[in-house]
Design a protein around this motif. Structure first.
Motif, short mmCIF file in Angstrom:
data_model
loop_
_atom_site.label_atom_id
_atom_site.label_comp_id
_atom_site.label_asym_id
_atom_site.label_seq_id
_atom_site.Cartn_x
_atom_site.Cartn_y
_atom_site.Cartn_z
N THR A 179 10.64 0.56 -36.27
CA THR A 179 10.18 1.62 -37.18
C THR A 179 11.33 2.19 -38.02
OG1 THR A 179 8.65 2.13 -35.39
CG2 THR A 179 8.66 3.67 -37.18
N ILE A 180 12.55 1.89 -37.61
CA ILE A 180 13.71 2.42 -38.36
C ILE A 180 13.76 1.74 -39.74
CG2 ILE A 180 16.24 2.52 -38.44
CD1 ILE A 180 16.21 2.55 -35.38
N ASP A 181 13.81 2.54 -40.80
CA ASP A 181 13.90 1.95 -42.13
C ASP A 181 14.98 2.62 -42.97
OD1 ASP A 181 12.83 4.40 -42.53
OD2 ASP A 181 11.00 3.74 -43.53
N GLY A 182 15.83 3.43 -42.30
CA GLY A 182 16.89 4.10 -43.05
C GLY A 182 16.41 5.39 -43.70
N LYS A 183 15.10 5.68 -43.61
CA LYS A 183 14.57 6.91 -44.23
C LYS A 183 13.92 7.82 -43.19
CE LYS A 183 13.48 4.35 -48.41
NZ LYS A 183 12.63 3.21 -48.50
N ARG A 184 13.24 7.22 -42.21
CA ARG A 184 12.48 8.04 -41.26
C ARG A 184 13.41 8.81 -40.31
NH1 ARG A 184 8.89 3.34 -40.67
NH2 ARG A 184 6.95 3.84 -41.74
N SER A 185 12.99 10.02 -39.94
CA SER A 185 13.72 10.83 -38.95
C SER A 185 13.17 10.54 -37.56
CB SER A 185 13.53 12.31 -39.26
OG SER A 185 12.15 12.62 -39.04
N ILE A 186 13.81 11.12 -36.53
CA ILE A 186 13.31 10.94 -35.15
C ILE A 186 11.89 11.53 -35.05
CG2 ILE A 186 13.62 11.75 -32.76
CD1 ILE A 186 16.58 11.27 -33.07
N ILE A 224 9.24 12.41 -28.41
CA ILE A 224 10.56 12.63 -29.04
C ILE A 224 11.67 12.32 -28.04
CG2 ILE A 224 12.12 14.42 -29.95
CD1 ILE A 224 9.74 15.60 -31.43
N GLN A 225 11.48 12.76 -26.78
CA GLN A 225 12.49 12.48 -25.75
C GLN A 225 12.65 10.98 -25.53
OE1 GLN A 225 14.75 14.44 -24.67
NE2 GLN A 225 13.72 16.03 -25.88
N ALA A 226 11.49 10.27 -25.46
CA ALA A 226 11.53 8.82 -25.21
C ALA A 226 12.23 8.10 -26.37
CB ALA A 226 10.13 8.29 -25.01
#
Ligand SMILES: C[S@@+](CC[C@H](N)C(=O)[O-])C[C@H]1O[C@@H](n2cnc3c(N)ncnc32)[C@H](O)[C@@H]1O
Length: 501
Positions: free
Chosen positions: A452-459, A478-480
């Motif tokens: 899911t990481i695309d350089g734009k999304r936050s945690i 969020i913890q996981a």
């Protein structure tokens, strides 16, 4: 078509034949006439091993497999693994792993060097480690060069070869500290271990320890000290790690090897990266290449003819082998004639998955006696262990040494394979287990988070995307997600590659 040990060896043999013309002047390496008589083929067990000087290999006359030897200066070391090509490929993978982690470390250090918060002393320290890592890479590359790993390639179908795979925890740099302990620190550790061994050896009433084999010899200081003290007619030092034997053979033949040490807990700035000079302890410390020999081989299935050694030494080995000790002991018995002696020293720190293999001292000694040995002496002795003069870390190990004399034959179990059949034979069912269920869901979560990481999304955004699939609450997700990202960050997954390396 599956490529088996024989096929890959035939290719090696053909390449060797082509090179034969150029090597017509090759001579029999020192000690090989005697050594070849002590060996057995690790593939078929045949005890007739010929030295083929022209193709620079030892040759099993029964199954026709050829085992090359590698050169270190004037020393030649037979590569007696059941599939020599596969094992070289595995060391290539380990060497590549070393290069990759060295590159990642250099990138991390270069980035650290550029940080504005560094003090002058901080910059000096980082620079020192960076220079050390660069040199270390060159030093290891030079030492490993005789293996000629660069042009090796995996065969198209290597399933059959997997049977002979070496365990992953035996890496290229696994025992580098032992090199420094053996040949650079000069802190009394080697002397203490020799004394521990001598104390139990006193119970051996033979005139001479005879032909002596050390299994898991590492950087070879103990077999070297034993050879100098007891003057056996022949010593053979065997290990699976080519880097360790390359260093040992160079040092024991009188060379000085320069290698960088990076202590775990450096004492001061100079200790962060230390250029060590590894050399034999005395100016007259080199040994005759005719009767101190080396062997690259797997101790779990040693390529040694029956009853061919008078003494077998296992220093710090029996607890680290990826095999049930119950299956290893008969193999030691097999190497000795009646009256031959097994000398063991080291800890019993078994870390097997199988709890039943993690034996106590009582179980180990009982097993020695069940395997055709009479225990002549046994002792616990504290010895200093890996106490680098440049590190705040160091241990004292209460080693168990024993001297056991063979009086009867033991039954050899089937030859040992590290991997289970269902991995090697791709048509077999993969067994299910509770651990697999837990491990697969945690891997699945990691894969989804990382994908899911695309350089734009936050945690927070990644957690929302993942939460819907798992039916979890937001704080829990969020913890996981954070846990997955911390692991990835700790593994340096967010580092940019260094274009200069
Ligand atoms: C704990 S170190 C001890 C080394 C050396 N005896 C010493 O005291 O410094 C274990 C040694 O066993 C070697 N080794 C591990 N598995 C082996 C195997 N299957 N066959 C032969 N040597 C092995 C390692 O490469 C390493 O040198």
């Amino acid at each position: 078509m599956a490529i088996n040990a024989g096929d890959s060896m035939m290719r090696a043999s053909n390449r060797a034949s082509k090179a034969r013309g150029a090597r017509a002047n090759a001579t029999l390496p020192a000690g090989f006439a005697a050594l070849s008589k002590l060996l057995a083929c690790p593939v078929c067990g045949n005890e007739e091993i010929m030295v083929d000087v022209a193709s620079r290999a030892l040759h099993c006359v029964s199954c026709d497999v050829r085992f090359p030897w590698i050169r270190c200066g004037s020393t030649h070391i037979p590569w007696m693994f059941p599939d020599p090509e596969l094992t070289r490929l595995e060391w290539k993978a380990r060497y590549n792993g070393f290069l990759q982690s060295n590159s990642a470390e250099q990138a991390r250090l270069k980035k650290g060097l550029g940080e504005s918060r560094n003090s002058i002393a901080g910059r000096r320290r980082i620079n020192r480690v960076l220079k050390g890592r660069k040199k270390h890479r060159e030093q290891v590359t030079r030492l490993i060069a005789p293996l000629e790993l660069r042009d090796l390639d995996w065969p198209a179908d290597s399933a059959d070869l997997l049977h002979r795979k070496l365990p992953r925890n035996q890496g290229l740099s696994s025992y580098t500290s032992n090199i420094f302990r053996d040949w650079a620190w000069d802190n009394g550790e080697n002397e203490a271990l020799l004394i521990a061994l001598e104390r139990v050896l006193k119970a051996d009433t033979r005139q001479n320890i005879g032909k002596t084999l050390t299994l898991g010899a590492g950087a070879c200081r103990l077999p070297y000290d034993v050879h100098r003290k007891y003057r056996p007619e022949l010593s053979v030092a065997a290990d699976i790690n080519p880097l360790l034997l390359q260093v040992a053979s160079a040092v024991i033949s009188g060379e000085t090897i320069t290698l960088h040490e990076f202590p775990i807990a450096p004492l001061n700035e100079a200790s962060f990266a230390v250029e060590q000079k590894c050399r034999a302890p005395a100016s007259d410390g080199s040994l005759d290449g005719e009767n101190f020999l080396y062997l690259l081989a797997d101790a779990t299935s040693p390529p040694i003819a029956k009853h061919s050694f008078d003494t077998v030494i296992t220093p710090w080995l029996i607890d680290i082998l990826p095999q049930d000790l119950r299956a290893f002991m008969p193999r030691i018995n097999h190497l000795l004639p009646e009256g031959g002696v097994w000398l063991n020293t080291g800890t019993l720190a078994f870390f097997h998955k199988e709890v039943s293999w993690c034996y106590s001292e009582e179980e180990v000694l009982g097993m020695v006696e069940e395997n055709g040995f009479e225990i002549l002496s046994v002792e616990r002795q504290p010895v200093p262990y890996l106490q680098s003069p440049h590190s705040a870390h160091g241990r004292v190990e209460n080693v168990l040494s024993f001297c056991a004399r063979k009086y009867d034959e033991a039954t050899i179990p089937q030859s040992y394979h590290y991997l289970p059949d269902w991995i090697v034979d791709t048509s077999q069912a993969v067994p299910n287990s509770a651990d697999i269920v837990v491990s697969s869901s945690s891997h699945l979560l990691s894969a989804q988070v990382l994908a899911t990481i695309d350089g734009k999304r936050s945690i927070n955004q990644i957690s929302r995307a993942v939460a819907s699939q798992y039916g979890l609450g937001t704080p829990e997700t969020i913890q996981a997600v954070k846990r997955v990202l911390v692991d990835a960050w700790e593994e340096n997954c967010f580092e940019e590659p260094d274009p200069d390396i």
